[in-house]
Each structure stands twice: as structure tokens, then as C-alpha cells.
Design a protein around this motif. Structure first.
Motif, short mmCIF file in Angstrom:
data_model
loop_
_atom_site.label_atom_id
_atom_site.label_comp_id
_atom_site.label_asym_id
_atom_site.label_seq_id
_atom_site.Cartn_x
_atom_site.Cartn_y
_atom_site.Cartn_z
N SER A 190 1.01 -0.96 0.11
CA SER A 190 -0.08 0.09 -0.12
C SER A 190 1.03 1.53 -0.03
O SER A 190 1.73 1.18 0.75
CB SER A 190 -1.08 0.26 1.10
OG SER A 190 -1.55 0.74 1.34
N LYS B 274 0.97 2.68 -6.65
CA LYS B 274 -0.04 1.66 -8.23
C LYS B 274 -1.44 2.58 -8.41
O LYS B 274 -1.10 2.38 -10.00
CB LYS B 274 -0.67 0.37 -7.64
CG LYS B 274 0.39 -0.76 -6.69
CD LYS B 274 0.35 -1.68 -6.75
CE LYS B 274 -0.98 -1.20 -4.91
NZ LYS B 274 -0.61 -0.92 -4.39
N SER C 12 -6.38 5.22 -0.37
CA SER C 12 -6.01 3.91 -0.42
C SER C 12 -7.08 3.15 -1.46
O SER C 12 -8.55 3.20 -1.42
CB SER C 12 -5.52 3.35 0.84
OG SER C 12 -4.59 1.89 0.72
N THR C 13 -6.38 2.30 -2.12
CA THR C 13 -7.45 1.68 -2.74
C THR C 13 -8.58 0.65 -1.94
O THR C 13 -7.43 0.10 -1.37
CB THR C 13 -6.85 0.85 -4.66
OG1 THR C 13 -6.34 1.98 -4.92
CG2 THR C 13 -7.53 -0.04 -5.18
N GLY D 87 -2.98 -2.69 -2.30
CA GLY D 87 -1.35 -3.10 -1.48
C GLY D 87 -1.81 -3.71 0.64
O GLY D 87 -1.20 -4.41 0.57
N ASP E 182 11.74 10.01 -8.71
CA ASP E 182 11.62 11.49 -8.45
C ASP E 182 11.56 12.41 -6.97
O ASP E 182 12.59 13.55 -7.23
CB ASP E 182 10.23 12.59 -8.63
CG ASP E 182 9.07 12.22 -7.98
OD1 ASP E 182 9.07 12.93 -7.23
OD2 ASP E 182 8.56 10.80 -8.11
N1 LIG Z 1 6.80 12.03 -5.31
C1 LIG Z 1 5.70 10.44 -5.69
N2 LIG Z 1 4.93 10.87 -5.13
C2 LIG Z 1 3.76 9.65 -5.33
C3 LIG Z 1 4.55 9.30 -6.80
N3 LIG Z 1 3.32 7.61 -6.87
C4 LIG Z 1 2.48 7.77 -5.47
N4 LIG Z 1 2.59 8.80 -4.94
C5 LIG Z 1 2.12 8.87 -4.11
O1 LIG Z 1 2.60 7.99 -3.30
C6 LIG Z 1 1.18 7.74 -2.04
C7 LIG Z 1 0.55 6.58 -2.77
O2 LIG Z 1 -0.41 6.59 -4.31
P1 LIG Z 1 -1.60 5.66 -4.75
O3 LIG Z 1 -0.70 5.30 -6.06
O4 LIG Z 1 -2.25 6.12 -4.24
O5 LIG Z 1 -0.85 4.26 -4.15
P2 LIG Z 1 -1.44 2.23 -4.06
O6 LIG Z 1 -0.36 2.11 -4.04
O7 LIG Z 1 -2.20 3.05 -5.23
O8 LIG Z 1 -1.79 2.36 -2.51
P3 LIG Z 1 -3.06 1.26 -2.34
O9 LIG Z 1 -4.15 1.64 -3.39
O10 LIG Z 1 -3.33 1.57 -0.80
O11 LIG Z 1 -2.31 0.07 -2.22
C8 LIG Z 1 0.00 8.86 -2.68
O12 LIG Z 1 0.18 10.47 -2.15
C9 LIG Z 1 0.68 9.39 -3.76
O13 LIG Z 1 -0.07 11.10 -4.25
C10 LIG Z 1 5.78 8.92 -7.44
O14 LIG Z 1 6.15 8.64 -8.36
N5 LIG Z 1 6.23 10.03 -7.09
#
Ligand SMILES: Nc1nc2c(ncn2[C@@H]2O[C@H](COP(=O)(O)OP(=O)(O)OP(=O)(O)O)[C@@H](O)[C@H]2O)c(=O)[nH]1
Ligand SMILES: [Mg+2]
Length: 255
Positions: A72, A76, A95-96, A122, A180
Motif C-alpha cells: 500500500s 500503483k 488507498s484503493t 496493497g 523523482d
Molecule cells: N513523489 C511521488 N509520490 C507519489 C508517486 N506515486 C504516488 N505517489 C504518492 O504516494 C501516495 C500513494 O499513492 P497511491 O497510488 O495511492 O498508492 P497505492 O499503491 O495505489 O496504494 P494502495 O491503493 O493502498 O495499495 C500518494 O500520496 C501519491 O501522491 C511518485 O511517483 N512520486
């Protein structure tokens, strides 16, 4: 080759046994709930068993199911949104819940390849939902967060899970996301490379925020899947890591 129509719209239903949206074929995005309709063939191609109900003009030749997995918060959902919509979901982290999907039709060597991309949750409490979808995945993108050591340490456990639940020949790629975030980085690129090499998995770093390698990660798996399903007898084997390295080099990527 005859062309099939890609579904469009919201809230298409899906079958946990096929993992493919079914019933209401409108869905370009959707939540997994229930339904019947599409057929997944053994070669991974998806053939909608009924005409699309949408007004979409997007036809496709072949389709595959790609799943996003990893801890998580690794990014993703953001990776998928960046790929599909070209946008970054900044701000508070939502969160998804369960599982979600989006479709995207890509042009790969004059073929229209439809990727049906499943965005899994996640969080541990949704793990049994994810397990039900693994077996129909043609490709898996396994993510960790370069700013989160635990998400990297958990990759071995994810690989075990993939070994237990996914198809033996599933296309797999390891992605170190949030490249990044240089200030917060705790996992070096070399660590990711070493782990990927140890397990024989193609690897690269991505950023849903900047867009780094996002398109390439999906194009690479689409290329591999397309090559596998259309392979001519004497055609050399497609090597995903070589493709990725070549593409990054020609894009002048120092990553
Ligand atoms: N700096 C940065 N932040 C990111 C990036 N990708 C995601 N985030 C941040 O990370 C956090 C989680 O991103 P999600 O895409 O929702 O994560 P997830 O893997 O889908 O999480 P679950 O749905 O809980 O499994 C958010 O606050 C985003 O803004 C990235 O490439 N760079
Ligand atoms: Mg998510």
C-alpha cells in the motif's frame, strides 16, 4: 485480423474467476463486483462475447490483462492514472479498496493492443481479493517505493505470492516507483537492479509524478505479450529487459 471494440464507461462488472469485466461491457474503468460475459482464451486474448454497448470507436486486435501489485502506498493507482490520463494524483492519499480496473488501447507494431489494467489494493486486509485475480493475469507490474525501505524488503514476499498464485509464464516486471523523490530516497537503484537480477526479473525505476518510464513500463509488457501471442516460428525471442534498456538509451535517459 478482425477488430474488436474496446469497452468504455464506468462501473463495468467483472468475474473473479476470469478477472475480466463482464456483463456490462461499457467499462473503461470499473470496480469488481459480479457478472457474466467475456471469455479469456488460454493464450491470454480476451474476446468479448457480446458486442460493446458503448459508443466507443476504439477497436482492438488483441487484449491482455495486466495487474499492478505491491505494498500500500507505493503508487500503483498513481502509476495507472498517469498512464491512462497523463495526470498525477497529488495531495491526500486515498488507498484503493478491493480492486479496480482501467482499459487502454495501445498501438504496438501496427496492432491495437488493449490492456485491461487491474489496480489492486496493497493493504493486507484485501489480499484474498487480489489472490482471486492473479491466475488470469497475463502480466504483473510489481512496485516498490524507493522512499520506503519496507516496501522494498517486502518484494521477496510478493514474489513468493506471485509464484503461488499467478500463472507460471506470467510476464513480470519490477518497478521502483517515486524516482523523482531524490531527497527521500532510501533504496538505491543498484539495490533494485541487484534484487531484480537475483530473481531474473526485468526492472526499471518509474515516477508517476514526473511520468518517468510510465509509458515505457506498460509498452514493454504489451510488446512482450504481443510477441508471445503472435510469434512466428523463426522469430528471435523478445527480451523485455533489452527492449527497456534500448528504449531508455534512445530517450537519452540517464536513469
Ligand atoms: N513523489 C511521488 N509520490 C507519489 C508517486 N506515486 C504516488 N505517489 C504518492 O504516494 C501516495 C500513494 O499513492 P497511491 O497510488 O495511492 O498508492 P497505492 O499503491 O495505489 O496504494 P494502495 O491503493 O493502498 O495499495 C500518494 O500520496 C501519491 O501522491 C511518485 O511517483 N512520486
Ligand atoms: Mg491504490
Amino acid at each position: 485480423m478482425s477488430r474488436k471494440k474496446a469497452g468504455k464507461g464506468k462501473n463495468a462488472n467483472s468475474s473473479p474467476t476470469t478477472g475480466i469485466p463482464t456483463g456490462n461491457q461499457k467499462g473503461e474503468t470499473g470496480k469488481s463486483t459480479a457478472g457474466t460475459g467475456s471469455v479469456v482464451q488460454a493464450n491470454g486474448m480476451v474476446h468479448p462475447s457480446r458486442p460493446s454497448l458503448s459508443n466507443s470507436s476504439e477497436f482492438y486486435d488483441i487484449a491482455f490483462k495486466v495487474m499492478l501489485v505491491g505494498d500500500s502506498g507505493v503508487g500503483k493507482t498513481c502509476l495507472l492514472v498517469r498512464f491512462k490520463d497523463g495526470a498525477f494524483l497529488a495531495g491526500s492519499f486515498i488507498s484503493t479498496v478491493g480492486i479496480d480496473f482501467r482499459n487502454k488501447v495501445m498501438n504496438i507494431d501496427r496492432l491495437k493492443v488493449k490492456l485491461q489494467i487491474w489496480d489492486t489494493a496493497g493493504q493486507e486486509r484485501f489480499r484474498s481479493v487480489t489472490h482471486a485475480y492473479y491466475r488470469d493475469a497475463n502480466a504483473l507490474l510489481l512496485l516498490y517505493d524507493v522512499t520506503n525501505r519496507t516496501s522494498f524488503d517486502n518484494i521477496k514476499a510478493w514474489l513468493t505470492e506471485i509464484h503461488d498464485y499467478a500463472q507460471q509464464d506470467v510476464v513480470l516486471m519490477l518497478l521502483g516507483n517515486k524516482a523523482d523523490a531524490t531527497q527521500q530516497r532510501v533504496v538505491k537503484r543498484e539495490d533494485g537492479e541487484r534484487l531484480a537480477k537475483e530473481f531474473g526479473v526485468p526492472y526499471m525505476e518509474t515516477s508517476a509524478k514526473s511520468g518517468l518510464n510510465v509509458e515505457l513500463s506498460f509498452t514493454a509488457v504489451a510488446q512482450e505479450l504481443k510477441h508471445r501471442s503472435m510469434k512466428e516460428p523463426n522469430e528471435p525471442k523478445f527480451k523485455l529487459q533489452d527492449y527497456v534498456n534500448k528504449e531508455m538509451k534512445s530517450a537519452g535517459c540517464a536513469c
